[in-house]
Design a protein around this motif. Structure first.
Motif, PDB file in Angstrom:
ATOM      1  N   ILE A 271       0.846  -1.205   0.000  1.00 39.66           N
ATOM      2  CA  ILE A 271       0.000   0.000   0.000  1.00 39.66           C
ATOM      3  C   ILE A 271       0.876   1.249   0.000  1.00 39.66           C
ATOM      4  O   ILE A 271       0.671   2.176  -0.795  1.00 39.66           O
ATOM      5  CB  ILE A 271      -0.948   0.010   1.229  1.00 39.66           C
ATOM      6  CG1 ILE A 271      -1.999  -1.093   1.074  1.00 39.66           C
ATOM      7  CG2 ILE A 271      -1.621   1.383   1.392  1.00 39.66           C
ATOM      8  CD1 ILE A 271      -3.049  -1.115   2.152  1.00 39.66           C
ATOM      9  N   HIS A 272       1.881   1.267   0.866  1.00 41.63           N
ATOM     10  CA  HIS A 272       2.753   2.441   1.006  1.00 41.63           C
ATOM     11  C   HIS A 272       3.386   2.813  -0.351  1.00 41.63           C
ATOM     12  O   HIS A 272       3.333   3.957  -0.783  1.00 41.63           O
ATOM     13  CB  HIS A 272       3.822   2.120   2.048  1.00 41.63           C
ATOM     14  CG  HIS A 272       4.677   3.280   2.431  1.00 41.63           C
ATOM     15  ND1 HIS A 272       4.254   4.268   3.285  1.00 41.63           N
ATOM     16  CD2 HIS A 272       5.935   3.628   2.061  1.00 41.63           C
ATOM     17  CE1 HIS A 272       5.215   5.160   3.435  1.00 41.63           C
ATOM     18  NE2 HIS A 272       6.251   4.800   2.696  1.00 41.63           N
TER      19      HIS A 272
ATOM     20  N   GLU B 135       1.656   6.197  -7.238  1.00 42.79           N
ATOM     21  CA  GLU B 135       0.498   6.724  -7.977  1.00 42.79           C
ATOM     22  C   GLU B 135       0.195   8.175  -7.664  1.00 42.79           C
ATOM     23  O   GLU B 135      -0.309   8.905  -8.520  1.00 42.79           O
ATOM     24  CB  GLU B 135      -0.743   5.859  -7.672  1.00 42.79           C
ATOM     25  CG  GLU B 135      -0.668   4.509  -8.361  1.00 42.79           C
ATOM     26  CD  GLU B 135      -1.824   3.588  -7.997  1.00 42.79           C
ATOM     27  OE1 GLU B 135      -2.704   3.994  -7.206  1.00 42.79           O
ATOM     28  OE2 GLU B 135      -1.837   2.447  -8.511  1.00 42.79           O
ATOM     29  N   ARG B 136       0.483   8.600  -6.440  1.00 44.34           N
ATOM     30  CA  ARG B 136       0.024   9.935  -6.041  1.00 44.34           C
ATOM     31  C   ARG B 136       1.131  10.901  -5.650  1.00 44.34           C
ATOM     32  O   ARG B 136       0.970  12.106  -5.809  1.00 44.34           O
ATOM     33  CB  ARG B 136      -0.958   9.822  -4.868  1.00 44.34           C
ATOM     34  CG  ARG B 136      -2.182   9.014  -5.204  1.00 44.34           C
ATOM     35  CD  ARG B 136      -3.196   9.161  -4.105  1.00 44.34           C
ATOM     36  NE  ARG B 136      -3.694  10.517  -4.018  1.00 44.34           N
ATOM     37  CZ  ARG B 136      -4.870  10.911  -4.465  1.00 44.34           C
ATOM     38  NH1 ARG B 136      -5.656  10.042  -5.033  1.00 44.34           N
ATOM     39  NH2 ARG B 136      -5.248  12.153  -4.341  1.00 44.34           N
TER      40      ARG B 136
ATOM     41  N   PHE C 178      -1.967  13.589  -0.723  1.00 42.71           N
ATOM     42  CA  PHE C 178      -1.281  12.297  -0.722  1.00 42.71           C
ATOM     43  C   PHE C 178      -1.730  11.487   0.502  1.00 42.71           C
ATOM     44  O   PHE C 178      -2.055  10.294   0.389  1.00 42.71           O
ATOM     45  CB  PHE C 178       0.235  12.535  -0.716  1.00 42.71           C
ATOM     46  CG  PHE C 178       1.053  11.359  -0.267  1.00 42.71           C
ATOM     47  CD1 PHE C 178       1.052  10.177  -0.999  1.00 42.71           C
ATOM     48  CD2 PHE C 178       1.841  11.425   0.877  1.00 42.71           C
ATOM     49  CE1 PHE C 178       1.818   9.085  -0.590  1.00 42.71           C
ATOM     50  CE2 PHE C 178       2.596  10.345   1.297  1.00 42.71           C
ATOM     51  CZ  PHE C 178       2.585   9.168   0.569  1.00 42.71           C
ATOM     52  N   ALA C 179      -1.797  12.140   1.664  1.00 42.22           N
ATOM     53  CA  ALA C 179      -2.232  11.449   2.889  1.00 42.22           C
ATOM     54  C   ALA C 179      -3.663  10.944   2.726  1.00 42.22           C
ATOM     55  O   ALA C 179      -4.005   9.840   3.179  1.00 42.22           O
ATOM     56  CB  ALA C 179      -2.122  12.382   4.090  1.00 42.22           C
TER      57      ALA C 179
ATOM     58  N   ARG D 173      -7.550   6.542   1.784  1.00 46.10           N
ATOM     59  CA  ARG D 173      -8.521   5.874   0.905  1.00 46.10           C
ATOM     60  C   ARG D 173      -8.072   4.454   0.582  1.00 46.10           C
ATOM     61  O   ARG D 173      -8.873   3.527   0.553  1.00 46.10           O
ATOM     62  CB  ARG D 173      -8.731   6.667  -0.385  1.00 46.10           C
ATOM     63  CG  ARG D 173      -9.988   7.516  -0.351  1.00 46.10           C
ATOM     64  CD  ARG D 173     -10.396   7.962  -1.751  1.00 46.10           C
ATOM     65  NE  ARG D 173      -9.339   8.670  -2.443  1.00 46.10           N
ATOM     66  CZ  ARG D 173      -9.034   9.942  -2.224  1.00 46.10           C
ATOM     67  NH1 ARG D 173      -9.707  10.631  -1.325  1.00 46.10           N
ATOM     68  NH2 ARG D 173      -8.062  10.513  -2.889  1.00 46.10           N
ATOM     69  N   ALA D 174      -6.763   4.291   0.324  1.00 43.45           N
ATOM     70  CA  ALA D 174      -6.247   2.959  -0.017  1.00 43.45           C
ATOM     71  C   ALA D 174      -6.400   2.006   1.170  1.00 43.45           C
ATOM     72  O   ALA D 174      -6.667   0.822   0.992  1.00 43.45           O
ATOM     73  CB  ALA D 174      -4.780   3.057  -0.434  1.00 43.45           C
ATOM     74  N   GLN D 175      -6.238   2.528   2.379  1.00 41.36           N
ATOM     75  CA  GLN D 175      -6.382   1.678   3.573  1.00 41.36           C
ATOM     76  C   GLN D 175      -7.852   1.403   3.865  1.00 41.36           C
ATOM     77  O   GLN D 175      -8.200   0.278   4.230  1.00 41.36           O
ATOM     78  CB  GLN D 175      -5.752   2.363   4.801  1.00 41.36           C
ATOM     79  CG  GLN D 175      -4.233   2.415   4.822  1.00 41.36           C
ATOM     80  CD  GLN D 175      -3.584   1.092   5.259  1.00 41.36           C
ATOM     81  OE1 GLN D 175      -4.250   0.085   5.429  1.00 41.36           O
ATOM     82  NE2 GLN D 175      -2.272   1.106   5.395  1.00 41.36           N
TER      83      GLN D 175
END
Ligand SMILES: [Fe+2]
Length: 209
Positions: free
Chosen positions: A56-57, A63-64, A149-150, A155-157
């Motif tokens: 994820i990291h 991507e961002r 970015f944060a 969102r990914a988590q």
């Protein structure tokens, strides 16, 4: 446009806390390997979580984060070279992660060497990011860029991911570091962590052998 560092200082505490959690986990994996105890369900669960968090990291950074920095630096050669190195270093991790996985599965005698290799590749990358990429971000990006970015990370988590990510970061860190990390988390996440997530995380006893 250059951001004014005085007025728009970016706080990298969450990034440093995340990198330190990766370093801590690899020390635990190595300790389990030295003891010949990497077969416990808790060590395996710790390793699976480590790989998940790392994926994820780096996915969200690729991507961002790097594209945002790229848009700020334009075609200046030096920062572009650094951004290429960041992506390339992420790519170098896949084979060394696979090598550890294979050594774990086959109980290979070179398991400790493979873990040390992963520690070296990941350690060098994070040091490079901390010493070169974060200063470049501080110089070129705004707080709003960093918050974006944060938000991508959050969102990914998702909420289920946050329920593990937050207590995983807090696992065994000092009260001062804990405070520094938690102030960056949204109040509802802090409350849920205190009420449920941290105790649930500790029941799993990740890395126990
Ligand atoms: Fe990072």
């Amino acid at each position: 446009m250059m951001a004014d560092a005085q007025q728009d200082h970016i706080n990298f505490d969450v990034m440093f806390a995340t990198h330190n959690a990766f370093r801590r986990d690899l020390e635990r994996l190595e300790a389990a390997a030295v003891a010949g105890k990497t077969d416990t369900p808790e060590v395996r669960a710790g390793w699976e979580n480590f790989k998940h968090q790392l994926h994820i990291h780096h996915t969200v950074e690729d991507e961002r984060l790097w594209p945002t920095v790229q848009s700020k630096v334009g075609d200046k050669p030096e920062p572009n070279e650094l951004l290429r190195e960041m992506e390339a270093e992420h790519g170098q991790l896949d084979p060394v992660l696979t090598a550890v996985d294979q050594a774990l599965a086959t109980k290979s005698p070179d398991l400790i060497d493979r873990i040390k290799e992963l520690g070296a590749v990941l350690g060098d990358h994070m040091k490079h990011e901390e010493e070169a990429a974060l200063p470049l971000i501080q110089e070129t990006c705004t707080n709003a860029d960093w918050k974006n970015f944060a938000a991508g990370m959050a969102r990914a988590q998702g909420i289920k991911g946050a329920a593990v990510y937050i207590p995983w970061i807090l696992d065994s860190i000092s009260p001062a570091e804990r405070q520094k990390f938690l102030v960056n988390m949204p109040p509802p996440a802090r409350a849920l962590n205190k009420l449920f997530w941290e105790s649930r995380y500790h029941k799993k006893q990740l890395w126990k052998f």
